[in-house]
Design a protein around this motif. Structure first.
Motif, short mmCIF file in Angstrom:
data_model
loop_
_atom_site.label_atom_id
_atom_site.label_comp_id
_atom_site.label_asym_id
_atom_site.label_seq_id
_atom_site.Cartn_x
_atom_site.Cartn_y
_atom_site.Cartn_z
N LEU A 299 0.85 -1.19 0.00
CA LEU A 299 0.00 0.00 0.00
C LEU A 299 0.88 1.24 0.00
N SER A 300 0.42 2.30 -0.66
CA SER A 300 1.16 3.56 -0.63
C SER A 300 0.94 4.24 0.72
N ARG A 301 1.77 5.22 1.01
CA ARG A 301 1.58 5.96 2.26
C ARG A 301 0.27 6.76 2.23
N ARG A 302 -0.14 7.25 1.07
CA ARG A 302 -1.43 7.92 0.94
C ARG A 302 -2.55 6.98 1.37
N GLU A 303 -2.51 5.76 0.86
CA GLU A 303 -3.56 4.79 1.20
C GLU A 303 -3.53 4.45 2.69
N ARG A 304 -2.34 4.33 3.25
CA ARG A 304 -2.23 4.01 4.67
C ARG A 304 -2.78 5.16 5.52
N SER A 305 -2.56 6.39 5.09
CA SER A 305 -3.11 7.53 5.83
C SER A 305 -4.63 7.49 5.83
N MET A 306 -5.23 7.17 4.70
CA MET A 306 -6.69 7.11 4.63
C MET A 306 -7.25 6.01 5.53
N ILE A 307 -6.60 4.85 5.51
CA ILE A 307 -7.04 3.73 6.36
C ILE A 307 -6.89 4.09 7.84
N THR A 308 -5.77 4.71 8.17
CA THR A 308 -5.48 5.03 9.57
C THR A 308 -6.48 6.05 10.11
N MET A 309 -6.76 7.09 9.33
CA MET A 309 -7.75 8.08 9.78
C MET A 309 -9.12 7.43 10.01
N THR A 310 -9.52 6.55 9.10
CA THR A 310 -10.81 5.87 9.25
C THR A 310 -10.86 5.04 10.54
N ALA A 311 -9.79 4.30 10.80
CA ALA A 311 -9.76 3.45 12.00
C ALA A 311 -9.79 4.30 13.27
N LEU A 312 -9.07 5.42 13.27
CA LEU A 312 -9.06 6.28 14.46
C LEU A 312 -10.42 6.91 14.71
N ILE A 313 -11.12 7.30 13.64
CA ILE A 313 -12.47 7.86 13.79
C ILE A 313 -13.42 6.79 14.33
N ALA A 314 -13.31 5.58 13.82
CA ALA A 314 -14.20 4.49 14.25
C ALA A 314 -14.06 4.22 15.74
N HIS A 315 -12.87 4.42 16.28
CA HIS A 315 -12.63 4.13 17.70
C HIS A 315 -12.63 5.38 18.56
N GLY A 316 -12.89 6.55 17.95
CA GLY A 316 -12.98 7.78 18.74
C GLY A 316 -11.67 8.33 19.23
N HIS A 317 -10.57 8.02 18.56
CA HIS A 317 -9.25 8.49 18.98
C HIS A 317 -8.93 9.81 18.29
N TYR A 318 -9.58 10.89 18.72
CA TYR A 318 -9.49 12.15 17.97
C TYR A 318 -8.16 12.87 18.19
N GLU A 319 -7.54 12.71 19.34
CA GLU A 319 -6.21 13.30 19.55
C GLU A 319 -5.21 12.67 18.59
N GLU A 320 -5.29 11.37 18.48
CA GLU A 320 -4.43 10.66 17.52
C GLU A 320 -4.81 11.02 16.08
N LEU A 321 -6.09 11.26 15.84
CA LEU A 321 -6.54 11.65 14.51
C LEU A 321 -5.88 12.95 14.08
N ALA A 322 -5.77 13.92 14.99
CA ALA A 322 -5.13 15.20 14.65
C ALA A 322 -3.72 14.97 14.14
N MET A 323 -2.99 14.08 14.81
CA MET A 323 -1.63 13.77 14.39
C MET A 323 -1.62 13.17 12.98
N HIS A 324 -2.61 12.31 12.69
CA HIS A 324 -2.60 11.64 11.40
C HIS A 324 -3.24 12.47 10.29
N VAL A 325 -3.98 13.50 10.63
CA VAL A 325 -4.38 14.47 9.60
C VAL A 325 -3.13 15.21 9.12
#
Length: 371
Positions: A299-325
């Motif tokens: 997977l490209s890093r772009r694709e990994r970023s999209m997957i990671t943001m989705t997983a963080l939103i699903a679990h409510g990890h918004y502080e971590e989401l800011a880092m991954h945005v």
């Protein structure tokens, strides 16, 4: 062209790693190690001629280690591997040392395990070859455990491999060991090199590996207590730990990727907060999440970023989401693309989750615009 019998494990896009066997064994020697290494590497393990599933006619009387190395290169070529990491045990390690001396452009790194730059002179191997040609392998197979393992340990499958090996091919491998001596070329080796010794190994005792480590510039030596000649079978965890550190650079490789994706300021802050209590967790993140998962080119890093943001939103990890945005922007995603990912999560993670995600992302993107 007839090739060595081999087994391939791991992602096709992962860095390739070829594993070589010891005389009398098959690629089953690596059964406890290869599956673990295949999480981060495309692992290819091969059988010696006349051993396991490799045809005996690939080798003949008077063979050399160079001949075996040529068979390994032919296998690599058939798999499209221009460069690869290599690790081998005993005779398999000698093949790796030969490649490092004569074909360094093909290797990214080398690990020689329970091996040597010479194997105690030519005469014992000539005598063994003659005995096997005359009497077969039955008697040698009976004493295999004593030569391979510490007292009381055995691997029945490897003992069976020894009994079932083709005597003529085995004898030809003995010829190769008789003719082999690389001591005067060790200083020419330039690839990153690891030597692993079994502290209880009577065939290639630690002094043999120490001799190589002392001669090869920058080489590292690991001695494994409680291991005899077939260390990957007897002490697989210790061998695996040593190989992982050598092949992947441990947390160092992951730390480089972590900095590329998250940025130096974030990583520096995380490192400054590290304590003895959290050190192992930080090492785990760098070594596994960043050193193995984020470096997989499937997977490209772009694709990994999209997957990671989705997983963080699903679990409510918004502080971590800011880092991954922020990471997503570093990985090339536009604000519109990030917004499209967050809109997708409204469907599958729920509107409240997406609402919080949009608020977090809007704040981060506004901060970036104002910087």
């Amino acid at each position: 062209m007839t090739l060595l019998n081999h087994r391939t494990e791991g992602p096709a896009t992962a860095p390739p790693l070829i594993l070589g066997p010891s005389l009398g064994t098959s690629y089953a020697l690596w059964d406890q190690v290869a599956p673990e290494l295949s999480s981060a590497h495309r692992v290819i393990r091969w059988d010696l001629p006349g051993h396991g599933g490799s045809p005996a006619e690939l080798i003949s009387a008077g063979a050399t280690v160079a001949d075996l190395a040529g068979l390994v290169l032919a296998l690599a070529d058939s798999l499209g591997l221009e460069r690869f990491a290599y690790a081998g045990v005993s005779l398999g390690g000698a093949v790796g040392l030969h490649l490092a001396v004569h074909h360094p452009e093909r290797l990214t790194s080398l690990a020689a395990i329970c091996s040597s730059a010479h194997f105690n002179g030519a005469e014992p191997w000539r005598e063994r070859a003659a005995k096997v040609r005359r009497e077969g392998l039955a008697e040698l197979a009976e004493s295999a455990d004593a030569r391979w393992f510490t007292p009381g340990f055995t691997v029945p499958e490897l003992a069976r491999d020894h009994r079932d090996a083709d005597p003529a091919a085995y004898a030809a491998c003995c010829d190769a060991l008789a003719a082999y001596d690389l001591r005067d070329r060790l200083a020419d080796i330039t690839v990153p090199t690891l030597l692993i010794a079994g502290r209880e190994d009577p065939a290639t005792p630690p002094a043999h590996l120490r001799e190589i480590a002392d001669a090869v510039p920058g080489a590292a030596l690991v001695e494994i207590p409680g291991a005899s000649h077939l260390a990957p079978a007897e002490r697989p965890e210790a061998v695996l730990t040593a190989l992982r550190g050598h092949l992947d650079g441990g947390a160092k490789r992951g730390m480089a990727v972590r900095r590329e994706v998250l940025g130096d300021p974030h990583v520096d802050r995380a490192q400054s907060r590290q304590t003895p209590f959290t050190a192992r967790f930080q090492d785990f993140i760098s070594r596994y999440a960043w050193g193995e998962i984020w470096t997989d080119e499937t997977l490209s890093r772009r694709e990994r970023s999209m997957i990671t943001m989705t997983a963080l939103i699903a679990h409510g990890h918004y502080e971590e989401l800011a880092m991954h945005v922020r990471a997503a922007r570093r990985n090339g995603l536009t604000p519109d693309e990030i917004g499209a990912v967050l809109l997708q999560t409204a469907v599958y993670c729920g509107v409240p989750a997406a609402n919080s995600a949009f608020a977090t992302a809007q704040r981060v993107l506004a901060e970036e615009d104002g910087s």
